[in-house]
Design a protein around this motif. Structure first.
Motif, PDB file in Angstrom:
ATOM      1  N   UNK A  58       0.816  -0.821   0.124  1.00  0.00           N
ATOM      2  CA  UNK A  58      -0.147  -0.016  -0.262  1.00  0.00           C
ATOM      3  C   UNK A  58       1.176   0.944   0.226  1.00  0.00           C
ATOM      4  N   UNK A  59       0.528   2.124  -0.842  1.00  0.00           N
ATOM      5  CA  UNK A  59       1.400   3.634  -0.843  1.00  0.00           C
ATOM      6  C   UNK A  59       0.622   4.153  -0.189  1.00  0.00           C
ATOM      7  N   UNK A  60       1.793   5.318  -0.797  1.00  0.00           N
ATOM      8  CA  UNK A  60       1.179   6.960   0.729  1.00  0.00           C
ATOM      9  C   UNK A  60      -0.113   6.934   0.057  1.00  0.00           C
ATOM     10  N   UNK A  61      -1.213   7.315   0.664  1.00  0.00           N
ATOM     11  CA  UNK A  61      -0.954   7.817   2.705  1.00  0.00           C
ATOM     12  C   UNK A  61      -0.963   7.357   3.189  1.00  0.00           C
ATOM     13  N   UNK A  62      -0.830   5.611   3.451  1.00  0.00           N
ATOM     14  CA  UNK A  62      -0.637   4.610   4.075  1.00  0.00           C
ATOM     15  C   UNK A  62      -1.997   4.763   4.673  1.00  0.00           C
ATOM     16  N   UNK A  63      -2.447   3.943   5.844  1.00  0.00           N
ATOM     17  CA  UNK A  63      -3.733   4.250   6.831  1.00  0.00           C
ATOM     18  C   UNK A  63      -3.887   5.202   8.158  1.00  0.00           C
ATOM     19  N   UNK A  64      -2.703   5.526   8.504  1.00  0.00           N
ATOM     20  CA  UNK A  64      -3.260   6.654   9.985  1.00  0.00           C
ATOM     21  C   UNK A  64      -3.037   7.343   9.427  1.00  0.00           C
ATOM     22  N   UNK A  65      -4.271   8.405   8.983  1.00  0.00           N
ATOM     23  CA  UNK A  65      -4.766   9.949   8.955  1.00  0.00           C
ATOM     24  C   UNK A  65      -5.518  11.031  10.689  1.00  0.00           C
ATOM     25  N   UNK A  66      -5.100   9.901  11.292  1.00  0.00           N
ATOM     26  CA  UNK A  66      -4.356  10.930  12.949  1.00  0.00           C
ATOM     27  C   UNK A  66      -5.729   9.674  14.027  1.00  0.00           C
ATOM     28  N   UNK A  67      -6.376   8.697  13.461  1.00  0.00           N
ATOM     29  CA  UNK A  67      -6.876   8.201  14.445  1.00  0.00           C
ATOM     30  C   UNK A  67      -6.160   6.790  14.859  1.00  0.00           C
ATOM     31  N   UNK A 154      10.805  -2.288   3.160  1.00  0.00           N
ATOM     32  CA  UNK A 154      10.112  -1.467   1.926  1.00  0.00           C
ATOM     33  C   UNK A 154      10.134   0.232   2.083  1.00  0.00           C
ATOM     34  N   UNK A 155      10.669   1.373   2.508  1.00  0.00           N
ATOM     35  CA  UNK A 155      10.508   2.218   2.842  1.00  0.00           C
ATOM     36  C   UNK A 155       9.988   3.013   1.521  1.00  0.00           C
ATOM     37  N   UNK A 156       8.930   4.027   1.411  1.00  0.00           N
ATOM     38  CA  UNK A 156       8.099   4.469   0.487  1.00  0.00           C
ATOM     39  C   UNK A 156       8.048   5.647   1.328  1.00  0.00           C
ATOM     40  N   UNK A 157       8.356   6.792   0.027  1.00  0.00           N
ATOM     41  CA  UNK A 157       8.329   8.373   0.023  1.00  0.00           C
ATOM     42  C   UNK A 157       6.372   8.205   0.459  1.00  0.00           C
TER      43      UNK A 157
END
Length: 310
Positions: A58-67, A154-157
Motif C-alpha cells: 500500500x502506498x502513501x498515505x498509508x492507513x493512519x489519518x489521525x486516529x 520497504x521504505x516508501x516516500x
C-alpha cells in the motif's frame, strides 16, 4: 513463466475498500489520483514486462489519518486483503504489510500478526509520518522488533512536512527528497548499527543518495565520519522504480552494493505505459548477464528465499 523473469519489489496494491475510504476523505497519493487495481490487471502488466512476481504494498498515505483505532482496523483490513491475493497466486504475488505509525504499539502488534500469521514477505514503512522520519528515536521499539525478525522493510516516500511548491506535485520531486531524508536519518541516528538484521529497500533508487552520497556522508553515521557514512548508505537496498534511465542508472549502479539493487515497476501509480518505458530502458542498458540477473531477480531471491528458483 521463465525462471529468469523479474521479481518486482516496488509494485502497489489498492484494495477497493481502501480506495473508497481515501476517496471519501478527498485524499490523494502525493498529488496522484488513487488508481484502480485488480489482480488480473497486475498480472497483465507483469506478463508484459517479464515479471514473475510482484511484492505489493500500500502506498502513501498509508492507513493512519489521525486516529489510532481506525488505523489499526484499516491496517488489518488491507493486510488481510493482500494476504488473500497472495494465497490465491503465491507464484505471482507477495506483500509488504502495512503498519500504523506513528502508533508504535499498534505497529508492533500488526507486524507480529502480519509476519507470523499472514506470512507477509516484509513490511512497508513511509519515510515520514506527519514530519516524524524513520530513524526517530520514538520509532526505535518498532525497528528493534523488526530487527529481531530479520525483516525486509520497504521504505516508501510520502508528502514532505511542508507546503508543496505551486505547480510541482509532491510525487514529482518531493518524494525523492523524502526517501533521502529517511535514509540519512536512519543512518545518522544509529538505527542501522543497532538493527543489523534489517534489510531496508529505499524507493526510487534511493532518491538522491547515489548522486549526492559524498555530500552528506559525514552526517550518515553517529560518529560523523565520511567512510562510516558511506558504508552505512551502502547497507540500503535500492529499487529501480522510475529510475532506470541513461542519466540515473550509472549513478545508482556505481554507488550501490551490486547485491543490493532490485527491480521495481511502481505500477499502478506509474501507469502501465510509463512503467513499461522504464523497464525497456533497463533492458537497453548495457549490463553483463550476471549483473542483469542480479537486478532482475537474483538479489530479490536472496531477500525472499521462497521465490528462489534454485
Amino acid at each position: 513463466m521463465p525462471t529468469h523473469a523479474r521479481i518486482d519489489t516496488h509494485q502497489h496494491i489498492v484494495p477497493p475498500a481502501y480506495a473508497q475510504w481515501l476517496d471519501s476523505r478527498g485524499i490523494s497519493a502525493g498529488g496522484l489520483p488513487i488508481p484502480a487495481w485488480s489482480a488480473a490487471s497486475a498480472i497483465a502488466l507483469m506478463d508484459d514486462n517479464s515479471i514473475a512476481t510482484g511484492i505489493v504494498s500500500v502506498s502513501t498515505p498509508g492507513v493512519h489519518l489521525g486516529d489510532d483505532i481506525e488505523a489499526r482496523r484499516k491496517a488489518r483490513e488491507v493486510n488481510e486483503f493482500a494476504a488473500e491475493v497472495v494465497k490465491d497466486r503465491p507464484d505471482r504475488f507477495g506483500f509488504f504489510a502495512t503498519l500504523t505509525l506513528p502508533d508504535v504499539d499498534g505497529a508492533i502488534a500488526e507486524a507480529e500478526y502480519a509476519l507470523e500469521t499472514l506470512h507477509a514477505d516484509g513490511i512497508v514503512l513511509l519515510a515520514n509520518v506527519r514530519g516524524t522520519y524513520l530513524g526517530d528515536p520514538s520509532f526505535d521499539p518498532l525497528m528493534e522488533a523488526l530487527d529481531a525478525r530479520s525483516a525486509v522493510v520497504f521504505e516508501h516516500p510520502s508528502t514532505l512536512p511542508a507546503e508543496p511548491v505551486p505547480g510541482i506535485p509532491p510525487y514529482s520531486a518531493d518524494f525523492l527528497l523524502d526517501s533521502t531524508r529517511a535514509a540519512i536519518n536512519l543512518a545518522h541516528n544509529g538505527v542501522l548499527d543497532r538493527c543489523p538484521n534489517l534489510k531496508i529497500i529505499s524507493s526510487h533508487g534511493g532518491g538522491f543518495i547515489p548522486y549526492a552520497a559524498e555530500r552528506f556522508a559525514a552526517v550518515c553515521s553517529p560518529e560523523g565520519t565520511r567512510e562510516a557514512g558511506l558504508n552505512n548508505l551502502r547497507r540500503f537496498y535500492f529499487d529501480t522504480a522510475l529510475t532506470a534511465s541513461a542519466n540515473a542508472l550509472p549513478s545508482l549502479l556505481a554507488f550501490a552494493d551490486p547485491t543490493h539493487v532490485t527491480f521495481g515497476s511502481d505500477w499502478p501509480y506509474a501507469p502501465a505505459a510509463r512503467s513499461t518505458q522504464f523497464t525497456r530502458n533497463l533492458d537497453a542498458y548495457e549490463l553483463d548477464p550476471s549483473a542483469r540477473h542480479a537486478v532482475d531477480r537474483g538479489n530479490a531471491e536472496a531477500l525472499f528465499p521462497r521465490l528462489a528458483t534454485g
